[in-house]
Design an enzyme around this catalytic site. Structure first.
Site, PDB file in Angstrom:
ATOM      1  NE  ARG A  22      42.575  33.851  49.578  1.00  0.00           N
ATOM      2  CZ  ARG A  22      42.243  31.970  49.195  1.00  0.00           C
ATOM      3  NH1 ARG A  22      42.363  31.682  47.787  1.00  0.00           N
ATOM      4  NH2 ARG A  22      43.578  31.254  50.929  1.00  0.00           N
ATOM      5  CB  SER A 116      46.229  31.024  48.753  1.00  0.00           C
ATOM      6  OG  SER A 116      46.851  29.587  48.342  1.00  0.00           O
ATOM      7  CG  HIS A 117      45.474  29.588  44.444  1.00  0.00           C
ATOM      8  ND1 HIS A 117      44.411  29.063  45.871  1.00  0.00           N
ATOM      9  CD2 HIS A 117      43.788  29.289  43.450  1.00  0.00           C
ATOM     10  CE1 HIS A 117      43.190  29.417  45.378  1.00  0.00           C
ATOM     11  NE2 HIS A 117      42.857  28.770  44.273  1.00  0.00           N
ATOM     12  CG  ASP A 280      49.891  27.686  47.622  1.00  0.00           C
ATOM     13  OD1 ASP A 280      50.577  27.809  48.193  1.00  0.00           O
ATOM     14  OD2 ASP A 280      49.296  28.502  47.977  1.00  0.00           O
ATOM     15  CG  ASP A 282      49.514  30.338  51.287  1.00  0.00           C
ATOM     16  OD1 ASP A 282      49.587  29.176  50.188  1.00  0.00           O
ATOM     17  OD2 ASP A 282      48.660  30.869  51.814  1.00  0.00           O
ATOM     18  CG  ASP A 284      48.444  26.598  51.389  1.00  0.00           C
ATOM     19  OD1 ASP A 284      48.659  27.385  50.255  1.00  0.00           O
ATOM     20  OD2 ASP A 284      47.716  28.092  52.525  1.00  0.00           O
ATOM     21  NE  ARG A 285      45.346  25.634  47.090  1.00  0.00           N
ATOM     22  CZ  ARG A 285      44.388  25.486  46.319  1.00  0.00           C
ATOM     23  NH1 ARG A 285      44.799  24.850  44.587  1.00  0.00           N
ATOM     24  NH2 ARG A 285      43.310  26.636  46.289  1.00  0.00           N
ATOM     25  CB  THR A 347      35.557  22.686  50.162  1.00  0.00           C
ATOM     26  OG1 THR A 347      35.568  21.945  50.174  1.00  0.00           O
ATOM     27  CG2 THR A 347      37.230  23.552  49.854  1.00  0.00           C
ATOM     28  CB  SER A 368      42.157  22.597  47.262  1.00  0.00           C
ATOM     29  OG  SER A 368      42.362  22.430  47.979  1.00  0.00           O
ATOM     30  CE  LYS A 379      45.821  24.680  51.142  1.00  0.00           C
ATOM     31  NZ  LYS A 379      44.927  25.495  51.553  1.00  0.00           N
ATOM     32  NE  ARG A 499      37.713  24.776  43.896  1.00  0.00           N
ATOM     33  CZ  ARG A 499      38.698  25.990  42.760  1.00  0.00           C
ATOM     34  NH1 ARG A 499      38.494  26.274  41.401  1.00  0.00           N
ATOM     35  NH2 ARG A 499      38.715  26.971  43.423  1.00  0.00           N
TER      36      ARG A 499
HETATM   37  C1  G16 Z   1      41.961  27.268  49.801  1.00  0.00           C
HETATM   38  C2  G16 Z   1      40.870  26.825  51.580  1.00  0.00           C
HETATM   39  C3  G16 Z   1      41.753  24.415  51.213  1.00  0.00           C
HETATM   40  C4  G16 Z   1      40.560  24.862  50.016  1.00  0.00           C
HETATM   41  C5  G16 Z   1      41.038  26.323  48.783  1.00  0.00           C
HETATM   42  C6  G16 Z   1      39.874  25.604  47.849  1.00  0.00           C
HETATM   43  O1  G16 Z   1      43.639  27.165  50.165  1.00  0.00           O
HETATM   44  O2  G16 Z   1      42.550  26.801  52.410  1.00  0.00           O
HETATM   45  O3  G16 Z   1      40.967  24.230  52.059  1.00  0.00           O
HETATM   46  O4  G16 Z   1      40.726  23.610  49.605  1.00  0.00           O
HETATM   47  O5  G16 Z   1      41.019  26.923  49.204  1.00  0.00           O
HETATM   48  O6  G16 Z   1      38.766  26.093  47.989  1.00  0.00           O
HETATM   49  P1  G16 Z   1      37.876  26.386  47.115  1.00  0.00           P
HETATM   50  O7  G16 Z   1      37.310  25.485  46.189  1.00  0.00           O
HETATM   51  O8  G16 Z   1      36.675  27.074  47.893  1.00  0.00           O
HETATM   52  O9  G16 Z   1      38.533  27.317  46.118  1.00  0.00           O
HETATM   53  P2  G16 Z   1      43.994  28.393  49.610  1.00  0.00           P
HETATM   54  O10 G16 Z   1      45.798  27.411  49.151  1.00  0.00           O
HETATM   55  O11 G16 Z   1      43.519  29.122  48.472  1.00  0.00           O
HETATM   56  O12 G16 Z   1      45.029  28.915  51.375  1.00  0.00           O
END
Ligand code: G16
Length: 546
Positions: A22, A116-117, A280, A282, A284-285, A347, A368, A379, A499
């Protein structure tokens, strides 16, 4: 068709994070950046016999740069000899839908274009990740191999061809590659129909169940319209912000209490429907809010696990559960009562893959805002909402009643996460290493009125393949079971995000209805003091509290 071999040189900094690579759009769009990474993926995963006979799935969350990037991916895939590409029409596939398509069509894997988010737009973020044949994010041994290739790459293979028209469903020939533009929604809807009792849910909507779904102008819009409004008959308007936009309408597509404030306000108002949910960038959340009550992701995971048998797919019970280490221990109590194992992983959804493939777990989730099951290997936001709707329908109770009964049965894990975003990276790393150096000495001492029972840097040994993942977060566990966890996010693109996860278990029936931040106030203060957050980051407050 003549394959172009374009000379290139390695670009630093392409180590995939928690979920793929990312970066800012500006970085991805520069020179060979995207092409270097995509070619490195092909170099890392190429089978000894090449990509002949291989099907690959490609799709993204529709964010800014998705449309250009997907054409680059298609050309590089074709030039590398991939036999068949399944591409979501419009370049769209939600992350759980991509996982579903990979599994259903027995593909070799897929490339998912998403940050993602994270925010989108020309100044926002972009991302890309490789998912394997099980439909799940590549495990660390593959992401490490991809990273190694990014540091060794010498040439990019591509084609000099016009863009494929992705707006129409249909088939195209690109050299020796068959490019099939598929309906991004159909396979996913079919899977949901198999897992849930659609006629029963339809009857509930017909008899007055009310629901609001905020798609946040992100990828779930088309899926939500198809499932909630068309399949289940919820009235038009149930899905809000349902048209995907490249910049998410200027909003941050993170379904939390800060960025989904409009939905939160609705759910706390007199006009609140029975259930409110959001997803979110994409898809998944998920965010779940009952009338007048926010259900934290950790609690949602526990409540879904406890009630999963109310949906047809899980009627015969669940094999086990898993949660990421910083996720609260609420689900552990459910597993204990059900007599099934509960695994604690680092995580990142990729760590659930082996457990799901081995049949050791059925349901898993993270603090998350991610919950999912063995139906795919990502997810799945809409799945979580359908399971919540199924539970409301079967129990005939409100979300608030279900939550209260849950806490009365299992006790309540008060839980919060405080995020400090865009912190200077050396300050954030300094904080973590100074704290880590003190961990051993903390055990047995009293901090903020509590005795420290255990303190370590979490390390995980995968019970299926024995692989070890170290440095997964600093945890301090007190004798009363309370916990403070510190981690640096692996998904941000600017500076570092610290975090801090804070948790306390409460079993006293008279103290189950406290406000979360108040219930945790002393631990929150301890967390700040222990790590010197204020002095080291210069921040008096977290940027986001969830
Ligand atoms: C991604 C991962 C998740 C993880 C989250 C937060 O979510 O797929 O498994 O819990 O990031 O990660 P971090 O705390 O390292 O920011 P997503 O929805 O961004 O793909």
């Amino acid at each position: 068709m003549k394959i172009q071999r374009i000379a290139t040189t390695p670009i630093e900094g392409m180590k995939p994070g928690t979920s793929g690579l990312r970066k800012r759009v500006t970085e991805f769009a520069q020179g060979h950046y995207l092409a270097n990474f995509v070619q490195s993926v092909f170099n890392a995963v190429r089978p000894p016999e090449g990509f002949g006979g291989v099907t690959l799935v490609v799709g993204g969350d529709g964010r800014y740069f998705n449309a250009e990037a997907i054409q680059t991916v298609i050309r590089i895939a074709a030039a590398n000899g991939v036999e068949r590409l399944l591409v979501g029409a419009g370049g769209i596939l939600s992350t759980p839908a991509a996982s579903c398509v990979i599994r259903k069509h027995k593909a070799f894997g897929g490339l998912i274009l998403s940050a993602s988010h994270n925010p989108g737009g020309p100044d926002g973020d972009f991302g890309i990740k490789f998912n394997a044949a099980n439909g799940g994010p590549a495990p660390e041994k593959i992401t490490d191999a991809i990273y190694a290739e990014t540091l060794a790459i010498k040439e990019i293979r591509t084609l000099d061809t016009p863009d494929i028209d992705l707006n129409q469903i249909g088939s195209h020939r690109l050299g020796d590659t068959q490019v099939e533009v598929i309906d991004p929604v159909a396979d996913y809807v079919e899977l949901m129909r198999e897992l849930f009792d659609f006629p029963a849910l339809r009857a509930k909507f017909a008899s007055g169940l009310t629901f609001a779904f905020d798609a946040m102008h992100a990828v779930t819009g088309p899926y939500a319209h198809a499932i909630f409004e068309r399949e289940l008959g919820a009235p038009a308007g149930t899905v809000r912000n349902g048209t995907p936009l490249p910049d998410f309408g200027g909003h941050h597509p993170d379904p939390n209490l800060v960025h989904a404030k409009e939905l939160l306000d609705l759910m706390m108002s007199a006009d609140a429907p029975d259930l409110g949910a959001a997803s979110d960038g994409d898809g998944d959340r998920n965010l779940i809010i009952g009338r007048g009550i926010f259900i934290s992701p950790s609690d949602s995971l526990a409540m879904l696990a406890a009630n999963a048998h109310l949906a047809p797919a899980y009627r015969n019970g669940i094999a086990g559960v898993a949660r990421s280490m910083p996720t609260s221990g609420a689900v552990d109590r459910v597993a204990d009562k059900l007599g099934v194992p509960c695994y604690e992983t680092p995580t990142g959804w990729k760590f659930f893959g082996n457990l799901l493939d081995a049949g050791r777990i059925t349901i898993c989730g993270e603090e998350s805002a991610g919950t999912g099951s063995n139906h795919v290997r990502e997810k799945d936001g809409i799945w979580a909402v359908l399971l919540w709707l199924s539970i409301l329908a079967a129990r005939g109770q409100s979300a608030a009643e279900i939550a209260k009964e849950h806490w009365a049965t299992y006790g309540r894990n008060y839980y919060t996460r405080h995020d400090y975003e865009g912190v200077d990276t050396s300050a954030a790393q300094g904080l973590m290493s100074a704290l880590e150096a003190r961990l051993r000495g903390l055990v047995g001492t009293t901090v903020g009125g509590r005795r420290v029972a255990m303190a370590d840097n979490f390390s995980y040994t995968d019970p299926v393949d024995g692989s070890v993942s170290k440095n997964q977060g600093l945890r301090i566990v007190f004798e009363d079971g309370s916990r403070i966890v510190y981690r640096l996010s692996g998904t941000g693109t600017t500076g570092s995000t610290l975090r801090v996860y804070i948790e306390r278990y409460e079993a006293d029936p008279a103290r189950l209805a406290q406000e979360t931040q108040e219930a945790l106030a002393d631990l929150i203060a301890t967390a700040d003091e222990l790590a010197g957050i204020r002095e080291r980051t210069g921040r008096a407050q977290p940027d986001v509290i969830t």
